[in-house]
Scaffold this active site. Structure first.
Site: not given
Length: 646
Positions: A199, A358, A360
């Site tokens: 992440s 990433d 998200d």
């Protein structure tokens, strides 16, 4: 930003990760002989370390990590060897996250093989139709040339493990956002999902995130079951290192093109103002912060009928070095957005959308009338998206009684603004423990009962805007935010003005969050134990500075002063620290440890009833409460805590 154990940072000459695993294969006898020769120089009085190093040298086929350990042995560097082998990476509900390097404490080829073997055996035990349905695997663009590790390499080795056992694998042929894994899992009704990503962690880290067949991240007891299965499957299986196995296999599927099409079709269900989007005069800047988000956010804008957002050119292509930022984390605020502000000023754009590497998570900034930029907090954007998604749902739903089956979720350390909106509008609001694993699993339970879960969010800039992805999704959140901003612009309203309107209607909810860095687990434990025995044994604080405490919930011990039996309703976890204090002035403050970083975090919120619109007074009160928490509960000087870098 070193993780948990201050793990070793290794640097060796760079060669391509593809070279890893090539070369002459020794038979077992030759291997053991070579290992014995290598380890003769080892300081041998530490029997356990000696055994761990010998096992590693026998098992590891990656010439770079093997070379690192051989060099440490040759140098007699016992301290570094202890750092590499002292503590195995712990597999938890967040999977794995650690630095890339050699040894069991790091992310590398061998620990990925071992982890996947354990996961594979656990899935075989728990899921009947594994060989019929299979698993999905994807990855981000992280790479660590000095140890030969990369997310793609780890994903291929994971795929090899499953295929060697006759289990179908849907392995993406190129990088994708993290939400593509839970989407594919639900969309194709597969058994499990793996996303190889760290992440927004520092560049030397990588991670391994696992999703269950229900489409959400794993929760207990799966983490413990998988961890045990890993320990039982440490010896690499015969074909573990041969990733060429994948390429000719009938069990290998590449879902990249079909999922790229299906995902953007499915999210169009959340597009309600296509004509407005087509004509929108608003200019958006987007940054993917050297991660995977660029082309996917461009596709999302196309799917909603928008012109393309302006991409920050220096940050749009994936780069595992993250060269333009200190930390690749949009949560850190303005520092990460410097290049975005510059591009927006140059192009006359008023809204900035920033994904983490990433994709998200999503951060949003808007230019104010003063010319300043406002970066919205996760709670502020959560308030706006919650209001917007409910407003759109209401317009689409003629039956007013349908609202009784509508739910929104937020984590317990996030703002309670959705609770205030729910009370007034008649839908349900629930809070869960921290992390999308809890919200995703609760959303699935509710959906299985026929309920509608419209939205879930956490203050760490994570938003779930579609039931098609039972996890946070920065791609869908970006384009829905763009549609909301474009619609508001037709009413001559900015996002900031709408946020104020939400607070005026539902009551001000103002929040402040920060953290201290602490690398010593003992200090952290003492700090929390001190709060549990503040005024003598087993007595929590009755006040903090001038602020009177009116309630306490301790989700480490399971105590809740507001319940008749003093037992907390939310699940408790003795492995992490988390205490929430409620104050007589309407303040709520939670102190907790981080599962992935050496931080002690706090989250403070002041909730005022509708009509109390003296924002400056409320903000002053909250700042004073936060300062009192830092001074009396954290005691940074006494505990030698490092404050958050501004």
């Amino acid at each position: 930003h070193d993780l948990q154990h201050g793990l070793p940072r290794h640097a060796l000459p760079r060669t391509s990760p593809e070279a890893v695993g090539a070369g002459h294969r020794l038979d077992e006898g030759e291997q053991q002989q070579a290992v014995d020769m290598d380890v003769q120089g080892l300081v041998c009085e530490d029997v356990a370390l000696d055994r761990d190093v010998r096992e590693w040298l026998r098992r590891d086929k990656n010439p770079k990590t093997l070379g690192i350990i051989k060099q440490l042995v040759a140098d007699g560097n016992k301290e570094e060897l202890k750092a590499c082998f002292g503590t195995r990476m712990e597999f938890g509900t967040a999977g794995l996250r650690a630095v890339m390097g050699a040894g069991v404490s790091c992310m590398n080829d061998l620990t990925i093989i071992q982890t996947t073997q354990g996961l594979c055996r656990y899935l075989e035990k728990k899921i009947g139709d594994l060989k019929g349905r299979g698993v999905v695997i994807s990855y981000d663009a992280r790479a660590h040339p000095s140890s030969g590790g990369s997310s793609k390499r780890f994903a291929r080795l994971a795929a090899t493990t499953f295929i060697s056992q006759g289990i179908p694998v849907y392995l993406f042929s190129s990088i994708t956002p993290t939400p593509f894994v839970p989407f594919t899992l639900s969309h194709l009704k597969l058994c499990a999902g793996i996303m190889v990503t760290a992440s927004h962690n520092p560049k030397q880290d990588d991670g391994y995130k696992v999703y269950w067949e229900n489409g959400a991240q794993i929760i207990s007891p799966h983490d413990k079951g998988i961890a045990q299965a890993i320990e039982e499957n440490l010896e690499p299986w015969p074909q573990a290192w041969d990733d060429s196995l994948i390429d000719g296999s009938s069990l290998f599927h590449d879902p990249y093109n079909s999922i790229n099409k299906d995902y953007f079709e499915v999210i169009q269900k959340h597009c309600f103002h296509r004509e407005t989007n087509k004509k929108s005069k608003l200019k958006f800047v987007h940054t993917s912060v050297h991660g995977v988000g660029h082309e996917f956010v461009q596709s999302a804008f196309k799917a909603f009928g928008f012109g393309l957002p302006l991409a920050v050119p220096e940050q749009k292509d994936p780069d595992p070095e993250f060269p333009t930022v200190k930390y690749p984390n949009p949560e850190e605020g303005k520092g990460v957005l410097t290049l975005s502000f510059a591009l927006a000023e140059k192009e006359g754009a008023t809204v900035i959308l920033a994904n983490d590497p990433d994709a998200d998570r999503l951060a949003v900034a808007e230019k104010q009338e003063s010319g300043e930029w406002k970066v919205f907090s996760g709670n502020e954007l959560g308030a706006m998206l919650g209001w917007w998604i409910f407003t759109c749902w209401k317009e689409q739903t003629p039956d007013p009684s349908a609202v009784k089956d509508v739910y929104m979720l937020a984590s317990t350390v996030s703002s309670k603004i959705l609770r205030a909106i729910a009370l007034k509008e008649g839908f349900h609001f629930e809070e869960t423990l921290t992390g999308f694993k809890w919200m995703g699993n609760r959303a699935r339970q509710l959906m299985d009962q026929g309920k509608t879960v419209l939205f879930a969010f956490e203050e760490a800039i994570g938003y779930m805007c579609s039931p098609a992805v039972l996890d946070k999704d920065g791609v869908t959140a970006a384009v829905i935010t763009a549609e909301m901003a474009s619609f508001l612009a037709t009413k001559n309203l900015t996002l900031s003005q709408q946020l104020k309107a939400i607070y005026n209607e539902y009551g001000y909810h103002i929040t402040k969050a920060s953290y201290f860095i602490c690398h010593d687990p003992k200090t952290i434990k003492c700090l929390f134990e001190n709060l549990r025995n503040y005024g003598g044994e087993s007595t929590y604080p009755k006040s903090c500075g001038r602020f009177e405490v009116s309630g306490i919930r301790d989700l480490t011990t399971g105590y809740d002063s507001s319940q008749a039996d003093k037992k907390a309703i939310l699940p408790t976890s003795t492995s992490s620290q988390m205490i929430t204090f409620t104050f007589a002035n309407g303040g709520v403050v939670t102190l907790r440890t981080s599962g992935t970083e050496p931080k002690i975090k706090y989250y403070a919120e002041l909730c005022a009833p509708p009509g109390n619109s003296d924002f400056e007074q409320l903000k002053k009160e909250l700042d004073e409460l936060a300062s009192a928490i830092e001074e009396h509960f954290f005691q940074p000087e006494k505990n030698k805590l490092q404050p958050k870098a501004e």
